[in-house]
Write an enzyme that holds these catalytic residues in place. Structure first.
Site, PDB file in Angstrom:
ATOM      1  N   HIS A 215     -37.394  35.390 -22.353  1.00 42.82           N
ATOM      2  CA  HIS A 215     -36.596  36.113 -23.339  1.00 42.82           C
ATOM      3  C   HIS A 215     -35.733  35.211 -24.215  1.00 42.82           C
ATOM      4  O   HIS A 215     -35.065  35.693 -25.126  1.00 42.82           O
ATOM      5  CB  HIS A 215     -35.703  37.154 -22.665  1.00 42.82           C
ATOM      6  CG  HIS A 215     -34.553  36.549 -21.911  1.00 42.82           C
ATOM      7  ND1 HIS A 215     -34.699  36.003 -20.669  1.00 42.82           N
ATOM      8  CD2 HIS A 215     -33.254  36.379 -22.242  1.00 42.82           C
ATOM      9  CE1 HIS A 215     -33.535  35.528 -20.259  1.00 42.82           C
ATOM     10  NE2 HIS A 215     -32.629  35.742 -21.193  1.00 42.82           N
TER      11      HIS A 215
HETATM   12  C1  UD1 Z   1     -28.334  38.032 -23.341  1.00 40.77           C
HETATM   13  C2  UD1 Z   1     -27.629  36.698 -23.103  1.00 40.77           C
HETATM   14  C3  UD1 Z   1     -28.533  35.786 -22.298  1.00 40.77           C
HETATM   15  C4  UD1 Z   1     -29.009  36.443 -21.028  1.00 40.77           C
HETATM   16  C5  UD1 Z   1     -29.670  37.761 -21.374  1.00 40.77           C
HETATM   17  C6  UD1 Z   1     -30.138  38.483 -20.123  1.00 40.77           C
HETATM   18  C7  UD1 Z   1     -26.127  36.038 -24.939  1.00 40.77           C
HETATM   19  C8  UD1 Z   1     -25.944  35.064 -26.034  1.00 40.77           C
HETATM   20  N1  UD1 Z   1     -27.339  36.008 -24.344  1.00 40.77           N
HETATM   21  O1  UD1 Z   1     -29.449  37.766 -24.178  1.00 40.77           O
HETATM   22  O2  UD1 Z   1     -27.820  34.626 -21.939  1.00 40.77           O
HETATM   23  O3  UD1 Z   1     -29.930  35.599 -20.362  1.00 40.77           O
HETATM   24  O4  UD1 Z   1     -28.728  38.574 -22.090  1.00 40.77           O
HETATM   25  O5  UD1 Z   1     -30.870  39.617 -20.370  1.00 40.77           O
HETATM   26  O6  UD1 Z   1     -25.229  36.774 -24.629  1.00 40.77           O
HETATM   27  N2  UD1 Z   1     -31.633  44.915 -26.444  1.00 40.77           N
HETATM   28  C9  UD1 Z   1     -32.006  46.189 -26.103  1.00 40.77           C
HETATM   29  N3  UD1 Z   1     -31.310  46.835 -25.121  1.00 40.77           N
HETATM   30  C10 UD1 Z   1     -30.252  46.259 -24.494  1.00 40.77           C
HETATM   31  C11 UD1 Z   1     -29.861  44.965 -24.870  1.00 40.77           C
HETATM   32  C12 UD1 Z   1     -30.567  44.311 -25.837  1.00 40.77           C
HETATM   33  O7  UD1 Z   1     -32.952  46.742 -26.646  1.00 40.77           O
HETATM   34  O8  UD1 Z   1     -29.661  46.893 -23.613  1.00 40.77           O
HETATM   35  C13 UD1 Z   1     -32.412  44.184 -27.474  1.00 40.77           C
HETATM   36  C14 UD1 Z   1     -31.843  44.378 -28.847  1.00 40.77           C
HETATM   37  O9  UD1 Z   1     -32.913  44.375 -29.730  1.00 40.77           O
HETATM   38  C15 UD1 Z   1     -30.985  43.142 -29.043  1.00 40.77           C
HETATM   39  C16 UD1 Z   1     -31.800  42.089 -28.279  1.00 40.77           C
HETATM   40  O10 UD1 Z   1     -32.363  42.802 -27.185  1.00 40.77           O
HETATM   41  O11 UD1 Z   1     -30.802  42.834 -30.380  1.00 40.77           O
HETATM   42  C17 UD1 Z   1     -30.970  40.937 -27.773  1.00 40.77           C
HETATM   43  O12 UD1 Z   1     -29.861  41.387 -26.992  1.00 40.77           O
HETATM   44  P1  UD1 Z   1     -28.536  40.478 -26.847  1.00 40.77           P
HETATM   45  O13 UD1 Z   1     -27.558  41.137 -25.985  1.00 40.77           O
HETATM   46  O14 UD1 Z   1     -28.098  40.036 -28.203  1.00 40.77           O
HETATM   47  O15 UD1 Z   1     -29.049  39.149 -26.165  1.00 40.77           O
HETATM   48  P2  UD1 Z   1     -30.136  38.939 -24.998  1.00 40.77           P
HETATM   49  O16 UD1 Z   1     -31.353  38.353 -25.627  1.00 40.77           O
HETATM   50  O17 UD1 Z   1     -30.302  40.143 -24.156  1.00 40.77           O
END
Ligand code: UD1
Length: 379
Positions: A215
């Site tokens: 991811h």
């Molecule tokens: C975040 C953490 C990462 C961790 C990961 C675990 C940061 C910078 N990164 O990354 O260190 O390893 O979580 O999972 O904080 N999304 C959903 N549903 C959710 C959450 C996210 O659909 O509940 C999708 C959205 O499109 C979002 C993307 O995932 O834009 C990224 O989510 P985000 O929280 O920005 O970062 P992660 O990639 O999950």
């Protein structure tokens, strides 16, 4: 006697796993009042609620419901929402875990309000500032008054950056506390396989599989890199089928790039903790870019190939079952060939990864912030 009030912040999936044993340990000490705040960085059943259910984490007292966004927006939104909470709750300290955007945002709010910051999983460094987590780690540690570490190298990193050694405590790994606490409740892999896949596939997977998660932006955001990795994984999957629970970021990236899983690659939605643990226990091999899985596979002695150029969790490489291979398809092919040839490395469990880190943490917090201690205020 007034209780020591600590706001404990969680935002993203790995945070939930880390906070569970801390909340449990604090609950058994009458002098401690640990209040859980969820920023809402991760939300929904798959990414958030299932973890609270599986891990027995109490429902958050406060949910900021911030959700997804660019780094600047997400971090800023969390700060704006968290500041009034700190002002209203007047905690003795704010405790943050790990390295996600919620970690840094809340540490920054607390420090500006002169509330001591406690960082659990401090001092890990990949040296790679292109990773958002590395920025979060470095800055959170600079803002912290009390720093709890999982491995010996972390204290060296912190002292090199000017952190006072008197504030650093090597306590072990709360993620491994959760693993120990949960192993007996893990959902057997064969149950998950039978529920998720047709009989013939479940049977094939029952003969052995690799578990993969991906991811990181560096692996999934560039379609060329993702296509290359999935190509190599597709070749591996002809020999050893691969189960691939997909983070929403990865699912979105695959959809956008028009990529589909090849034969032998078995996709799943993000898995609840107890199901992932069962799959991990049964896996012959892990391929991942997750920090948590590097540590969990070391704790269980499952060989792990990390699809990154570096790691911040060096003890998993130096002592554990982890090998850093980068993200080139050729490196993955070579590493898999070595694994097939039985060229594994010996691995042992790192010091203090014994299931008792959270107990050590709450003990230090109680001692440090107890009103009887003259140095409590400054942390
Ligand atoms: C975040 C953490 C990462 C961790 C990961 C675990 C940061 C910078 N990164 O990354 O260190 O390893 O979580 O999972 O904080 N999304 C959903 N549903 C959710 C959450 C996210 O659909 O509940 C999708 C959205 O499109 C979002 C993307 O995932 O834009 C990224 O989510 P985000 O929280 O920005 O970062 P992660 O990639 O999950």
């Amino acid at each position: 006697m007034s209780r020591i009030k600590v706001l404990c912040v969680v935002g993203a999936r790995p945070n939930f796993v880390k906070i569970a044993p801390i909340m449990r340990a604090a609950a058994s000490r009458p002098g401690l009042d640990f209040v859980l705040v969820h920023t809402g960085q991760h939300y929904g059943a798959d990414m958030s609620q299932s973890f609270f259910d599986d891990l027995g984490v109490p429902a958050p007292a406060i949910n900021l419901e911030v959700g997804s966004g660019s780094h600047g927006k997400q971090t800023g939104d969390i700060m704006v929402a968290f500041e009034p909470v700190v002002l209203a709750e007047k905690p003795d300290a704010v405790l943050v875990v790990g390295d996600v955007n919620s970690t840094l945002a809340c540490a920054l709010v607390a420090a500006k309000l002169h509330v001591p910051v406690i960082h659990v999983e401090a001092g890990l460094r990949s040296g790679d500032r292109a990773m958002p987590e590395e920025i979060n780690r470095v800055l959170t540690d600079q803002l912290s008054d009390l720093l709890f570490t999982t491995e010996a190298k972390a204290a060296d990193n912190l002292t090199r950056e000017g952190v006072d050694a008197a504030n650093i405590f090597h306590v072990g790994n709360v993620m491994i506390d959760t693993l120990h606490h949960s192993l007996s409740r893990a959902v057997a892999a064969q149950t998950t396989l039978a529920e998720e896949f047709p009989d013939a596939d479940a049977q094939r997977l029952g003969n052995g599989f690799a578990l993969m998660t991906l991811h990181r932006p560096s692996n999934v955001d560039d379609p060329k890199i993702l296509r290359g990795l999935l190509g190599a994984v597709g070749e591996i999957a002809r020999t050893l089928p691969v189960i691939f629970p997909m983070h929403p970021r990865t699912a979105n990236a695959m959809r956008a790039a028009g990529l589909e899983a090849g034969e032998g690659l078995y996709l799943l939605p993000p898995q609840p903790y107890l199901r992932l643990l069962g799959l991990l226990q049964a896996a012959k091999l892990v391929m991942t870019d997750s920090g948590g899985l590097q540590e969990e596979s070391t704790a269980l002695g499952v060989p792990c190939l990390t699809l990154r150029e570096n790691t911040e969790r060096w003890v998993t490489v130096e002592e554990g079952s982890n090998t850093i291979i980068g993200n080139s398809p050729d490196a993955l092919r070579r590493a898999f060939a070595d694994f097939q040839a039985g060229k594994g490395k010996p691995s042992r469990i790192p010091a203090l990864w014994d299931g008792k880190a959270a107990e050590r943490i709450v003990e230090v917090i109680e001692r440090r912030f107890s009103p009887a201690t003259p140095t409590a205020a400054g942390g």
